[in-house]
Write a protein that holds these residues in place. Structure first.
Motif, PDB file in Angstrom:
ATOM      1  N   UNK A  52       0.820  -1.212   0.000  1.00 24.85           N
ATOM      2  CA  UNK A  52       0.000   0.000   0.000  1.00 24.85           C
ATOM      3  C   UNK A  52       0.854   1.263   0.000  1.00 24.85           C
ATOM      4  N   UNK A  53       1.809   1.363   0.906  1.00 26.25           N
ATOM      5  CA  UNK A  53       2.635   2.570   0.997  1.00 26.25           C
ATOM      6  C   UNK A  53       4.121   2.253   1.104  1.00 26.25           C
ATOM      7  N   UNK A  54       4.498   1.022   0.738  1.00 32.09           N
ATOM      8  CA  UNK A  54       5.909   0.619   0.695  1.00 32.09           C
ATOM      9  C   UNK A  54       6.614   0.832   2.027  1.00 32.09           C
ATOM     10  N   UNK A  55       5.944   0.527   3.125  1.00 33.05           N
ATOM     11  CA  UNK A  55       6.536   0.756   4.444  1.00 33.05           C
ATOM     12  C   UNK A  55       7.016  -0.541   5.068  1.00 33.05           C
ATOM     13  N   UNK A  56       8.216  -0.489   5.640  1.00 33.22           N
ATOM     14  CA  UNK A  56       8.721  -1.603   6.433  1.00 33.22           C
ATOM     15  C   UNK A  56       8.074  -1.555   7.820  1.00 33.22           C
ATOM     16  N   UNK A  57       8.182  -2.636   8.603  1.00 34.71           N
ATOM     17  CA  UNK A  57       7.654  -2.581   9.972  1.00 34.71           C
ATOM     18  C   UNK A  57       8.243  -1.425  10.785  1.00 34.71           C
ATOM     19  N   UNK A  58       9.525  -1.110  10.594  1.00 34.47           N
ATOM     20  CA  UNK A  58      10.131  -0.006  11.342  1.00 34.47           C
ATOM     21  C   UNK A  58       9.485   1.323  10.976  1.00 34.47           C
ATOM     22  N   UNK A  59       9.198   1.538   9.706  1.00 35.52           N
ATOM     23  CA  UNK A  59       8.509   2.767   9.292  1.00 35.52           C
ATOM     24  C   UNK A  59       7.120   2.843   9.908  1.00 35.52           C
ATOM     25  N   UNK A  60       6.427   1.709   9.950  1.00 38.56           N
ATOM     26  CA  UNK A  60       5.094   1.675  10.561  1.00 38.56           C
ATOM     27  C   UNK A  60       5.186   2.018  12.045  1.00 38.56           C
ATOM     28  N   UNK A  61       6.182   1.458  12.721  1.00 39.84           N
ATOM     29  CA  UNK A  61       6.336   1.720  14.148  1.00 39.84           C
ATOM     30  C   UNK A  61       6.670   3.191  14.402  1.00 39.84           C
ATOM     31  N   UNK A  62       7.514   3.766  13.567  1.00 39.00           N
ATOM     32  CA  UNK A  62       7.887   5.172  13.741  1.00 39.00           C
ATOM     33  C   UNK A  62       6.682   6.088  13.554  1.00 39.00           C
ATOM     34  N   UNK A  63       5.728   5.665  12.774  1.00 35.60           N
ATOM     35  CA  UNK A  63       4.540   6.493  12.550  1.00 35.60           C
ATOM     36  C   UNK A  63       3.504   6.345  13.650  1.00 35.60           C
ATOM     37  N   UNK A  64       3.321   5.131  14.154  1.00 38.00           N
ATOM     38  CA  UNK A  64       2.199   4.885  15.064  1.00 38.00           C
ATOM     39  C   UNK A  64       2.584   4.751  16.531  1.00 38.00           C
ATOM     40  N   UNK A  65       3.842   4.433  16.836  1.00 38.98           N
ATOM     41  CA  UNK A  65       4.187   4.171  18.227  1.00 38.98           C
ATOM     42  C   UNK A  65       5.339   5.042  18.700  1.00 38.98           C
ATOM     43  N   UNK A  66       6.555   4.752  18.268  1.00 40.69           N
ATOM     44  CA  UNK A  66       7.748   5.556  18.563  1.00 40.69           C
ATOM     45  C   UNK A  66       8.217   5.454  20.011  1.00 40.69           C
ATOM     46  N   UNK A  67       7.819   4.405  20.738  1.00 45.17           N
ATOM     47  CA  UNK A  67       8.373   4.183  22.072  1.00 45.17           C
ATOM     48  C   UNK A  67       9.837   3.790  21.929  1.00 45.17           C
ATOM     49  N   UNK A  68      10.690   4.372  22.752  1.00 47.08           N
ATOM     50  CA  UNK A  68      12.127   4.155  22.587  1.00 47.08           C
ATOM     51  C   UNK A  68      12.498   2.679  22.731  1.00 47.08           C
ATOM     52  N   UNK A  69      11.946   1.993  23.712  1.00 44.05           N
ATOM     53  CA  UNK A  69      12.336   0.607  23.975  1.00 44.05           C
ATOM     54  C   UNK A  69      11.918  -0.308  22.832  1.00 44.05           C
ATOM     55  N   UNK A  70      10.708  -0.106  22.298  1.00 41.35           N
ATOM     56  CA  UNK A  70      10.284  -0.875  21.134  1.00 41.35           C
ATOM     57  C   UNK A  70      11.121  -0.549  19.910  1.00 41.35           C
TER      58      UNK A  70
END
Length: 439
Positions: A52-70
């Protein structure tokens, strides 16, 4: 995850999302992310993009979560994922700064910056670096806090701006522009047996992506540096004037070597990691897709970003701010014997849009102080007015012409060598025309 194996982690739904994408989208705990990452095939799954938007799991996490430990779990399992782009040429470092998020802190940026340092200077498809995205996403709290900090109604430690400044400071000092400048500054100071130093305010002004709010914040925090000069004798006003209106820095603080700037090419050269993780991605030149926004809204967002936060748009507000805080800087020469006014005229800044009128008003004597022997300065001054015939620019043209006339009236010899030079340049072409006529 261990029982499922690599095949399950790589399995995707109709939109290309793997279990890793879903876990990151719904903010799975660091423990769950660690289980997925340590399973067979977990590392390679972190480089799979959705359709859909060529996003890796890390890109998805940076957009929706961004908790440092995760975030740390994901980056440690696959550091290469920090160099993987999604739609709009967004790296994870861009994505984590593209929206206001209280969970993001400077440790998150250091983690991504250490995994892929070139991402600190990388520009996405709308021309914005990570620092430019931070300036946009956090502009509102900065605008709220800065007046309170100026009049002493509150302290920085009690403001959200403290957290924003720590992130901005990291991005500024870690950028290619300031890393190269710092290396040369340290070399010059070492040759003079001087201890190394770090002028953070100068660095903030020098960085092309800095916004006026970031410079204002730097001025408050490092107010003692407003009167300092670097090893080239440049004040913050000199450095600001060397920033051209398209956002690049003309020669930094060490002359007109434009090759000193970071490479903003579409694909970084000699970057095997970047080429490897992005070789199969199909990118477009549009703003990244946001499911909650219509295409019209996305176009409006993209246009607003390019208008308000492109590198050159903050140049004049920063120059005005520096003049307000330290107007005496306009009357100081650097080691090259140049006032800030001389730098503006030489680089072809316009009279009003380039701030020539404001700097000259702050130091009128700069008009006659510079070496005028080659006549080029007077001709450059005459070109500072806009060439447009619009009525609204009549005053600008008159002011520029008036300053040129004042210069020539005060030093009528300013054009003598220029006329001689012009005759010398024209004589070969004149000779060629005469030879053709005789032939």
């Amino acid at each position: 995850a261990e029982a499922a194996g690599a095949g399950t982690l790589a399995a995707a739904d109709d939109e290309g999302r793997t279990p890793f994408h879903v876990a990151c989208r719904y903010r799975a705990s660091p423990a769950v992310l660690a289980e997925l990452g340590d399973a067979d095939g977990g590392r390679s799954a972190l480089l799979i993009r959705d359709t859909e938007s060529h996003q890796t799991p890390l890109l998805v996490y940076c957009r929706h979560a961004s908790d440092y430990h995760g975030l740390r779990v994901l980056v440690e399992r696959c550091p290469e994922a920090a160099a993987a782009m999604g739609d709009g040429r967004y790296l994870p470092l861009h994505r984590i700064l593209s929206t206001f998020n209280l969970a993001v802190n400077v440790d998150c940026l250091r983690l991504l910056g250490a995994a892929y340092p070139r991402g600190l200077d990388f520009a996405c498809s709308n021309g914005m670096t990570p620092l430019a995205l931070l300036c946009e996403s956090y502009a509102s709290p900065l605008a709220t806090d800065i007046p309170k900090l100026h009049d002493g109604r509150t302290t920085l430690e009690r403001c959200l701006s403290n957290k924003i400044w720590l992130m901005a400071k990291y991005l500024i000092l870690a950028s290619g522009t300031n890393r190269k400048w710092k290396a040369r500054e340290d070399e010059i100071r070492a040759a003079k047996s001087l201890p190394p130093r770090e002028l953070v305010l100068h660095a903030a002004v020098r960085e092309p992506s800095s916004s006026v709010e970031i410079v204002q914040l730097a001025t408050i925090i490092h107010s003692d540096e407003i009167v300092e000069v670097d090893s080239n004798g440049d004040t913050t006003l000199h450095i600001c004037c060397k920033r051209s209106q398209d956002g690049s820095t003309v020669g930094g603080s060490f002359g007109n070597d434009n090759n000193e700037q970071p490479d903003d090419a579409l694909v970084p050269e000699n970057d095997s990691v970047f080429e490897r993780v992005n070789e199969d991605i199909v990118l477009n030149n549009e703003e990244p897709a946001y499911p909650e926004s219509s295409s019209e809204n996305r176009e409006a967002i993209s246009a607003r970003r390019q208008r308000q936060y492109s590198k050159g748009m903050q140049y004049l507000p920063i120059l005005k701010h520096i003049l307000r805080r330290n107007i005496t800087a306009a009357g100081r020469c650097n080691n090259d014997g140049k006032y800030a006014f001389n730098i503006l005229v030489e680089k072809g800044a316009t009279w009003q849009g380039g701030g020539v009128d404001k700097v000259l008003k702050a130091c009128p004597q700069a008009l006659f102080s510079y070496d005028l022997s080659n006549g080029l300065f007077a001709m450059a001054l005459a070109r500072t007015s806009s060439l447009s015939i619009s009525d609204r620019l009549d005053e600008e043209q008159a002011s520029s012409i008036g300053a040129t006339f004042q210069l020539l009236r005060g030093k009528p010899t300013a054009l003598e060598s220029a006329s001689g030079r012009s005759a010398t340049v024209e004589s070969p072409s004149t000779n060629r025309r005469e030879k053709r006529k005789r032939a």
